[in-house]
Scaffold this motif. Sequence first.
Motif, mmCIF file in Angstrom:
data_model
loop_
_atom_site.group_PDB
_atom_site.id
_atom_site.type_symbol
_atom_site.label_atom_id
_atom_site.label_comp_id
_atom_site.label_asym_id
_atom_site.label_seq_id
_atom_site.Cartn_x
_atom_site.Cartn_y
_atom_site.Cartn_z
ATOM 1 N N SER A 155 0.821 -1.214 0.000
ATOM 2 C CA SER A 155 0.000 0.000 0.000
ATOM 3 C C SER A 155 0.853 1.262 0.000
ATOM 4 C CB SER A 155 -0.975 0.004 1.170
ATOM 5 O OG SER A 155 -0.285 -0.006 2.393
ATOM 6 N N MET A 156 1.985 1.240 0.704
ATOM 7 C CA MET A 156 2.867 2.419 0.708
ATOM 8 C C MET A 156 3.483 2.640 -0.674
ATOM 9 S SD MET A 156 4.837 2.459 4.376
ATOM 10 C CE MET A 156 5.890 1.109 3.893
ATOM 11 N N VAL A 157 3.955 1.564 -1.290
ATOM 12 C CA VAL A 157 4.564 1.676 -2.613
ATOM 13 C C VAL A 157 3.513 2.092 -3.631
ATOM 14 C CG1 VAL A 157 5.693 0.384 -4.475
ATOM 15 C CG2 VAL A 157 6.408 0.040 -2.089
ATOM 16 N N LEU A 158 2.343 1.485 -3.564
ATOM 17 C CA LEU A 158 1.261 1.826 -4.482
ATOM 18 C C LEU A 158 0.888 3.298 -4.357
ATOM 19 C CD1 LEU A 158 -0.810 0.886 -6.581
ATOM 20 C CD2 LEU A 158 -2.318 0.283 -4.684
ATOM 21 N N GLU A 159 0.794 3.784 -3.137
ATOM 22 C CA GLU A 159 0.451 5.191 -2.913
ATOM 23 C C GLU A 159 1.524 6.111 -3.492
ATOM 24 O OE1 GLU A 159 -0.018 8.009 0.958
ATOM 25 O OE2 GLU A 159 -1.038 6.072 1.032
ATOM 26 N N GLU A 160 2.789 5.777 -3.274
ATOM 27 C CA GLU A 160 3.879 6.611 -3.791
ATOM 28 C C GLU A 160 3.909 6.606 -5.318
ATOM 29 O OE1 GLU A 160 8.711 6.709 -3.741
ATOM 30 O OE2 GLU A 160 7.688 6.172 -1.880
ATOM 31 N N LEU A 161 3.780 5.423 -5.918
ATOM 32 C CA LEU A 161 3.805 5.328 -7.374
ATOM 33 C C LEU A 161 2.582 5.987 -8.005
ATOM 34 C CD1 LEU A 161 5.147 1.695 -7.862
ATOM 35 C CD2 LEU A 161 6.376 3.838 -8.236
ATOM 36 N N THR A 162 1.439 5.871 -7.359
ATOM 37 C CA THR A 162 0.230 6.520 -7.863
ATOM 38 C C THR A 162 0.397 8.035 -7.819
ATOM 39 O OG1 THR A 162 -1.143 4.657 -7.188
ATOM 40 C CG2 THR A 162 -2.271 6.757 -7.541
ATOM 41 N N GLY A 163 0.964 8.547 -6.738
ATOM 42 C CA GLY A 163 1.228 9.983 -6.640
ATOM 43 C C GLY A 163 2.173 10.457 -7.730
ATOM 44 N N ARG A 164 3.221 9.666 -7.986
ATOM 45 C CA ARG A 164 4.177 10.000 -9.053
ATOM 46 C C ARG A 164 3.454 10.026 -10.395
ATOM 47 N NH1 ARG A 164 7.796 7.218 -12.706
ATOM 48 N NH2 ARG A 164 9.680 8.443 -12.998
ATOM 49 N N GLY A 165 2.622 9.016 -10.630
ATOM 50 C CA GLY A 165 1.885 8.949 -11.886
ATOM 51 C C GLY A 165 0.938 10.116 -12.065
ATOM 52 N N GLU A 166 0.245 10.482 -10.996
ATOM 53 C CA GLU A 166 -0.682 11.620 -11.073
ATOM 54 C C GLU A 166 0.067 12.902 -11.407
ATOM 55 O OE1 GLU A 166 -2.669 11.309 -7.293
ATOM 56 O OE2 GLU A 166 -4.066 9.795 -8.055
ATOM 57 N N ALA A 167 1.260 13.083 -10.837
ATOM 58 C CA ALA A 167 2.059 14.273 -11.137
ATOM 59 C C ALA A 167 2.506 14.272 -12.599
ATOM 60 C CB ALA A 167 3.269 14.343 -10.207
ATOM 61 N N LEU A 168 2.894 13.117 -13.111
ATOM 62 C CA LEU A 168 3.344 13.028 -14.506
ATOM 63 C C LEU A 168 2.225 13.332 -15.490
ATOM 64 C CD1 LEU A 168 5.646 9.881 -14.302
ATOM 65 C CD2 LEU A 168 6.360 12.214 -14.874
ATOM 66 N N VAL A 169 1.053 12.730 -15.301
ATOM 67 C CA VAL A 169 -0.031 12.978 -16.257
ATOM 68 C C VAL A 169 -0.583 14.392 -16.117
ATOM 69 C CG1 VAL A 169 -0.608 10.533 -16.560
ATOM 70 C CG2 VAL A 169 -1.843 11.883 -14.848
ATOM 71 N N GLU A 170 -0.552 14.943 -14.914
ATOM 72 C CA GLU A 170 -0.989 16.331 -14.726
ATOM 73 C C GLU A 170 -0.046 17.295 -15.443
ATOM 74 O OE1 GLU A 170 -3.373 19.333 -14.119
ATOM 75 O OE2 GLU A 170 -3.905 17.259 -13.642
ATOM 76 N N ALA A 171 1.254 16.982 -15.436
ATOM 77 C CA ALA A 171 2.222 17.819 -16.159
ATOM 78 C C ALA A 171 1.918 17.800 -17.662
ATOM 79 C CB ALA A 171 3.645 17.340 -15.889
ATOM 80 N N VAL A 172 1.515 16.664 -18.189
ATOM 81 C CA VAL A 172 1.133 16.576 -19.603
ATOM 82 C C VAL A 172 -0.116 17.420 -19.842
ATOM 83 C CG1 VAL A 172 0.386 15.054 -21.475
ATOM 84 C CG2 VAL A 172 2.170 14.283 -19.891
ATOM 85 N N ALA A 173 -1.071 17.358 -18.923
ATOM 86 C CA ALA A 173 -2.298 18.153 -19.059
ATOM 87 C C ALA A 173 -1.978 19.645 -19.063
ATOM 88 C CB ALA A 173 -3.275 17.809 -17.937
ATOM 89 N N GLU A 174 -1.045 20.066 -18.228
ATOM 90 C CA GLU A 174 -0.664 21.483 -18.196
ATOM 91 C C GLU A 174 -0.016 21.909 -19.511
ATOM 92 O OE1 GLU A 174 1.729 22.039 -14.685
ATOM 93 O OE2 GLU A 174 0.082 21.471 -13.353
#
Length: 140
Positions: free
Chosen positions: A50-69
């Motif tokens: 759960s800790m790794v999943l949360e960290e990787l999900t956060g990283r992924g959200e930041a990456l796709v949000e950067a593409v959206a920007e």
Amino acid sequence: MYDVILFPTDGSEGSASARDHALELAADQGATLHALYVVEALSHEASVHSMVLEELTGRGEALVEAVAELGDERGVPVETAVLEGNPAATIVDYAEANGIDVIVMPTRGHSELTKAVLGSVTDKVIRMGTVPVVVTTLED
């Protein structure tokens, strides 16, 4: 020609070049760009899952949000998604479920021997999917 383009990202150096190509293609075609990050599925029995999943999900959200920007800056509509699963299978499934016309992905320039032994997500998507794949290379 293309109405919906998929750009799966892993945040690697190669994905920056693919991202720029995908954004340019979407702008040129008047298409919607889908930015997808796949968190590789881990064993749910792992105590740190759960800790790794949360960290990787956060990283992924930041990456796709950067593409959206970047899409906003260029007038390209971008839809984002972060999913968990096998990267290649998840990309292929996402493309089929979302009416994707073309997928833009990088290659990292591995040697032919490395590709033959290990394969790559891009290679697997090309083999498994039914959607055309545009493959970008690292710039020199």
